[in-house]
Design an enzyme around this catalytic site. Structure first.
Site, mmCIF file in Angstrom:
data_model
loop_
_atom_site.group_PDB
_atom_site.id
_atom_site.type_symbol
_atom_site.label_atom_id
_atom_site.label_comp_id
_atom_site.label_asym_id
_atom_site.label_seq_id
_atom_site.Cartn_x
_atom_site.Cartn_y
_atom_site.Cartn_z
ATOM 1 N N GLY A 10 -8.905 2.412 -13.530
ATOM 2 C CA GLY A 10 -9.586 2.804 -14.767
ATOM 3 C C GLY A 10 -9.127 4.150 -15.285
ATOM 4 O O GLY A 10 -7.983 4.559 -15.084
ATOM 5 N N GLU A 157 -13.099 13.900 -8.601
ATOM 6 C CA GLU A 157 -12.184 14.166 -9.708
ATOM 7 C C GLU A 157 -12.924 14.934 -10.801
ATOM 8 O O GLU A 157 -14.017 14.557 -11.191
ATOM 9 C CB GLU A 157 -11.641 12.839 -10.255
ATOM 10 C CG GLU A 157 -10.601 13.011 -11.323
ATOM 11 C CD GLU A 157 -9.530 14.021 -10.935
ATOM 12 O OE1 GLU A 157 -8.872 13.813 -9.904
ATOM 13 O OE2 GLU A 157 -9.360 15.028 -11.640
ATOM 14 N N CYS A 272 -20.097 9.592 -17.844
ATOM 15 C CA CYS A 272 -20.504 10.258 -16.593
ATOM 16 C C CYS A 272 -21.671 11.226 -16.669
ATOM 17 O O CYS A 272 -22.516 11.212 -15.769
ATOM 18 C CB CYS A 272 -19.299 10.942 -15.982
ATOM 19 S SG CYS A 272 -18.075 9.734 -15.452
ATOM 20 N N PHE A 273 -21.743 12.080 -17.683
ATOM 21 C CA PHE A 273 -22.776 13.129 -17.652
ATOM 22 C C PHE A 273 -24.164 12.531 -17.416
ATOM 23 O O PHE A 273 -24.886 12.936 -16.509
ATOM 24 C CB PHE A 273 -22.770 13.935 -18.953
ATOM 25 C CG PHE A 273 -21.754 15.044 -18.992
ATOM 26 C CD1 PHE A 273 -20.999 15.370 -17.868
ATOM 27 C CD2 PHE A 273 -21.544 15.782 -20.144
ATOM 28 C CE1 PHE A 273 -20.065 16.391 -17.890
ATOM 29 C CE2 PHE A 273 -20.618 16.817 -20.182
ATOM 30 C CZ PHE A 273 -19.882 17.116 -19.057
HETATM 31 P P1 NAD Z 1 -13.529 2.596 -15.079
HETATM 32 O O1 NAD Z 1 -14.647 1.665 -15.339
HETATM 33 O O2 NAD Z 1 -12.633 3.031 -16.189
HETATM 34 O O3 NAD Z 1 -12.595 1.983 -13.934
HETATM 35 C C1 NAD Z 1 -13.079 1.457 -12.747
HETATM 36 C C2 NAD Z 1 -12.209 0.271 -12.365
HETATM 37 O O4 NAD Z 1 -12.584 -0.189 -11.066
HETATM 38 C C3 NAD Z 1 -12.365 -0.936 -13.300
HETATM 39 O O5 NAD Z 1 -11.110 -1.264 -13.867
HETATM 40 C C4 NAD Z 1 -12.884 -2.065 -12.380
HETATM 41 O O6 NAD Z 1 -12.372 -3.340 -12.705
HETATM 42 C C5 NAD Z 1 -12.383 -1.596 -11.035
HETATM 43 N N1 NAD Z 1 -13.097 -2.205 -9.908
HETATM 44 C C6 NAD Z 1 -14.433 -2.326 -9.719
HETATM 45 N N2 NAD Z 1 -14.677 -2.937 -8.540
HETATM 46 C C7 NAD Z 1 -13.484 -3.200 -7.976
HETATM 47 C C8 NAD Z 1 -13.084 -3.805 -6.756
HETATM 48 N N3 NAD Z 1 -13.988 -4.258 -5.875
HETATM 49 N N4 NAD Z 1 -11.767 -3.926 -6.497
HETATM 50 C C9 NAD Z 1 -10.841 -3.458 -7.378
HETATM 51 N N5 NAD Z 1 -11.154 -2.875 -8.548
HETATM 52 C C10 NAD Z 1 -12.464 -2.734 -8.846
HETATM 53 O O7 NAD Z 1 -14.176 3.876 -14.372
HETATM 54 P P2 NAD Z 1 -13.616 5.371 -14.395
HETATM 55 O O8 NAD Z 1 -13.993 6.030 -15.667
HETATM 56 O O9 NAD Z 1 -12.195 5.350 -13.968
HETATM 57 O O10 NAD Z 1 -14.524 6.025 -13.261
HETATM 58 C C11 NAD Z 1 -14.324 5.720 -11.898
HETATM 59 C C12 NAD Z 1 -15.122 6.709 -11.071
HETATM 60 O O11 NAD Z 1 -14.635 8.033 -11.305
HETATM 61 C C13 NAD Z 1 -16.605 6.753 -11.405
HETATM 62 O O12 NAD Z 1 -17.334 6.997 -10.213
HETATM 63 C C14 NAD Z 1 -16.730 7.949 -12.315
HETATM 64 O O13 NAD Z 1 -18.008 8.549 -12.234
HETATM 65 C C15 NAD Z 1 -15.698 8.886 -11.756
HETATM 66 N N6 NAD Z 1 -15.127 9.840 -12.708
HETATM 67 C C16 NAD Z 1 -14.806 9.440 -13.971
HETATM 68 C C17 NAD Z 1 -14.229 10.362 -14.857
HETATM 69 C C18 NAD Z 1 -13.851 9.969 -16.262
HETATM 70 O O14 NAD Z 1 -13.430 10.844 -17.004
HETATM 71 N N7 NAD Z 1 -13.964 8.724 -16.669
HETATM 72 C C19 NAD Z 1 -13.940 11.654 -14.418
HETATM 73 C C20 NAD Z 1 -14.267 12.013 -13.111
HETATM 74 C C21 NAD Z 1 -14.854 11.092 -12.262
HETATM 75 C C1 UGA Z 2 -16.770 15.460 -18.093
HETATM 76 C C2 UGA Z 2 -16.404 16.764 -17.360
HETATM 77 O O1 UGA Z 2 -15.978 17.729 -18.315
HETATM 78 C C3 UGA Z 2 -15.305 16.521 -16.336
HETATM 79 O O2 UGA Z 2 -15.066 17.713 -15.602
HETATM 80 C C4 UGA Z 2 -15.738 15.410 -15.392
HETATM 81 O O3 UGA Z 2 -14.719 15.123 -14.464
HETATM 82 C C5 UGA Z 2 -16.069 14.165 -16.184
HETATM 83 O O4 UGA Z 2 -17.112 14.465 -17.135
HETATM 84 C C6 UGA Z 2 -16.597 13.041 -15.359
HETATM 85 O O5 UGA Z 2 -17.086 13.242 -14.267
HETATM 86 O O6 UGA Z 2 -16.516 11.938 -15.900
HETATM 87 P P1 UGA Z 2 -15.737 14.081 -20.099
HETATM 88 O O7 UGA Z 2 -17.061 13.407 -20.110
HETATM 89 O O8 UGA Z 2 -14.519 13.239 -20.084
HETATM 90 O O9 UGA Z 2 -15.625 15.058 -18.827
HETATM 91 O O10 UGA Z 2 -15.608 15.038 -21.376
HETATM 92 P P2 UGA Z 2 -16.224 16.470 -21.759
HETATM 93 O O11 UGA Z 2 -15.164 17.272 -22.377
HETATM 94 O O12 UGA Z 2 -16.956 17.078 -20.633
HETATM 95 O O13 UGA Z 2 -17.249 16.078 -22.899
HETATM 96 C C7 UGA Z 2 -18.422 15.354 -22.624
HETATM 97 C C8 UGA Z 2 -19.266 15.257 -23.869
HETATM 98 O O14 UGA Z 2 -19.836 16.525 -24.197
HETATM 99 C C9 UGA Z 2 -18.503 14.813 -25.110
HETATM 100 O O15 UGA Z 2 -19.305 13.940 -25.858
HETATM 101 C C10 UGA Z 2 -18.273 16.107 -25.852
HETATM 102 O O16 UGA Z 2 -18.081 15.917 -27.222
HETATM 103 C C11 UGA Z 2 -19.554 16.843 -25.541
HETATM 104 N N1 UGA Z 2 -19.467 18.310 -25.650
HETATM 105 C C12 UGA Z 2 -18.609 19.005 -24.848
HETATM 106 C C13 UGA Z 2 -20.290 18.983 -26.530
HETATM 107 O O17 UGA Z 2 -21.094 18.371 -27.261
HETATM 108 N N2 UGA Z 2 -20.215 20.356 -26.608
HETATM 109 C C14 UGA Z 2 -19.365 21.069 -25.819
HETATM 110 O O18 UGA Z 2 -19.354 22.327 -25.921
HETATM 111 C C15 UGA Z 2 -18.547 20.376 -24.923
#
Ligand code: NAD
Ligand code: UGA
Length: 464
Positions: A10, A157, A272-273
């Site tokens: 993902g 991450e 995520c937030f």
């Molecule tokens: P996502 O939904 O984009 O991707 C997750 C993927 O995992 C999907 O493609 C799904 O099909 C796959 N999956 C689920 N079960 C599976 C299995 N049993 N075997 C193989 N594949 C499987 O999610 P994401 O945004 O990449 O987030 C993943 C994790 O990272 C979450 O815990 C999230 O909180 C964390 N995270 C996300 C971000 C972000 O910016 N999106 C940043 C930091 C941390």
């Molecule tokens: C956030 C964190 O910034 C990452 O460090 C973390 O890894 C990630 O969540 C996660 O765990 O998924 P992300 O959600 O991708 O990243 O983007 P941000 O830049 O944090 O923005 C989040 C939301 O807050 C957006 O809707 C953005 O527009 C809003 N935002 C951000 C505000 O409204 N005001 C700000 O000053 C900053």
């Protein structure tokens, strides 16, 4: 050479593994997913996620030392190091529904690793997980008595969408937590060596497992808390003619507060937030720390309030009815530079406008497909129009809901001319030049600033 695999292709799995592959040419990196369409997209010229800089890295590494596959079992068997980056959404059923993390995908992955392993491995938690999840994963992995040894490492991450590649290339820190045993510490060294290919050693920090897991939830909670804090003040600014941007600037110059993440907005979105804070709240309640849980839950409540307040302001400014009015939403993504619409305030506002029977037109440079998918049945009632000028034509109001720079650079004279008068603009991201828009004839409503309207009677202020 190590065989690295990542389960979950993902927003995190794809970009992080691409960057590892780029910097560690001697390692073989394979990204796995159950979703065949997603893997096919990673193998094509049309990657499944939009992220600046990602295409170039994938093009340079794919087929050399970066691979994408749905053959999870075989790749697990051959792996030395397994990153787990599956989704961990909020539970929607049973105990803890609406708050707790749904760990079924993580648990399935752990069982699949156990079933297909014929050698000892390091299993890395990349997904964001409740503190102490590693204990459950260890118990599953070490349950068969097959003589294999699994070290579970937490390596959360911190990348943000839209800047995933630069965040990975130049992280503030890399966090690695493991058991304080000899083999746990060896596992830390192995993961550290991967990052040390491009991250200075002093930025790679190590902790115990639980601190690492909790630090991820804490980081997101603190970041979101800053947004809710400034958004809470924006409501007071709108009542008092203070300007939230000026307030943010003034307080942000205090080095102890700092200037980043103080942009008032229609609210934070993203996958995520909200889920991570609710997970933190659930954990606090689980341990009987109800006051602590309530403290963090308020961050989410203010965010919900900010979004509904935005819609209420739209309705009251537009003479208390928007039924049948054409309202154009600029931006569907939850932030700029991503196509992701998960928990996007734009969609929350869109749903509320449809509830009021407005006719909604939505435009976005990268996120319209995802928006249509996430809106489900409601998508039939929305017109999706990639061209912002066409989207705004004959509109009663335009609402800016994503801070795309494209919207700063539009010719607003042209937009104004094509709209129904009086023309309203609601800047949910405070990115436009409000005085200039007002001069063009718009009635301008921003976040945390006095409205600029061409109407005679203004709201009374505090009467002393
Ligand atoms: P996502 O939904 O984009 O991707 C997750 C993927 O995992 C999907 O493609 C799904 O099909 C796959 N999956 C689920 N079960 C599976 C299995 N049993 N075997 C193989 N594949 C499987 O999610 P994401 O945004 O990449 O987030 C993943 C994790 O990272 C979450 O815990 C999230 O909180 C964390 N995270 C996300 C971000 C972000 O910016 N999106 C940043 C930091 C941390
Ligand atoms: C956030 C964190 O910034 C990452 O460090 C973390 O890894 C990630 O969540 C996660 O765990 O998924 P992300 O959600 O991708 O990243 O983007 P941000 O830049 O944090 O923005 C989040 C939301 O807050 C957006 O809707 C953005 O527009 C809003 N935002 C951000 C505000 O409204 N005001 C700000 O000053 C900053």
């Amino acid at each position: 050479m190590a065989n690295i695999v990542c389960i979950g292709a993902g927003h995190v799995g794809g970009p992080t593994m691409a960057v590892i592959a780029k910097h560690c040419p001697e390692h073989r990196v394979t990204v796995l997913d159950i979703n065949e369409a997603r893997i096919a997209a990673w193998q094509s010229d049309n990657l499944p996620i939009y992220e600046p800089g990602l295409d170039e890295i994938v093009r340079a590494t794919r087929g050399k030392n970066l691979f994408f596959s749905t053959d999870i079992n075989r790749n697990i068997a051959e792996a030395d190091i397994i990153f787990v980056s599956v989704n961990t959404p909020t539970k929607t059923f049973g105990q803890g529904a609406g708050k707790a993390s749904d760990l079924q995908f993580v648990e399935k992955t752990a069982r699949q690793i156990l079933e297909n392993s014929t050698s000892s491995k390091i299993v890395v938690e990349k997904s964001t997980l409740p503190v102490r999840t590693a204990e459950a994963i260890e118990r599953i992995l070490n349950s068969s008595g097959n003589g294999l040894h699994f070290d579970v490492v937490s390596n959360p991450e911190f990348l943000a969408e839209g800047t995933a590649i630069t965040d990975m290339e130049n992280p503030n820190r890399v966090l690695i937590g493991a058991r304080e045993t000899h083999s746990g510490q060896k596992a830390i060294e192995t993961i550290m060596d991967i990052y040390a290919h491009w991250v200075p050693r002093k930025r790679i920090i190590t902790t115990n497992l639980w601190s690492s897991e909790l630090s991820k939830l804490a980081a997101n909670a603190f970041l979101a808390q800053r947004i809710s804090s400034i958004n809470a003040l924006s409501a007071l600014c709108e009542k008092t003619e203070a300007d939230v941007n000026e307030v943010a600037h003034a307080i942000g110059l205090d080095e102890r507060i700092g200037s980043r993440f103080l942009r008032a907005s229609v609210g934070f979105g993203g996958s995520c937030f909200k889920k991570d804070i609710l997970n933190l709240v659930y954990l606090c309640e689980h341990y009987g720390l109800n006051e602590v849980g309530a403290y963090w839950e308020q961050v989410v409540k203010i965010n919900d309030y900010q979004q509904s307040r935005f819609v209420s302001n739209m309705i009251s400014s537009m003479f208390n009815t928007i039924a049948g009015k054409h309202i154009t939403i600029f931006g569907a993504a939850f932030k700029a530079n991503t196509g992701d619409t998960r928990e996007s305030p734009a969609l929350a506002v869109c749903r509320a406008l449809l509830e009021e029977q407005a006719e909604v037109v939505m435009t976005d440079p990268h996120a319209l497909e995802n928006a249509a998918r996430d809106l489900g049945e409601l998508a039939d009632r929305v017109r999706f129009e990639p061209d912002p000028y066409a989207a705004a034509k004959n509109a009663h109001a335009v609402a800016i809901l994503t801070e795309w720079s494209d919207y700063v650079d539009l010719d607003y004279q042209q937009v104004y001319r094509s709209m129904i008068k009086p023309a309203f603009i609601f800047d949910g991201r405070n990115i436009l030049d409000h005085a200039q828009l007002f001069a063009l004839g718009f009635n301008v409503y921003a976040i945390g600033k006095p409205a600029l309207t061409h109407f005679a009677n203004k709201q009374p202020h505090l009467e002393l």
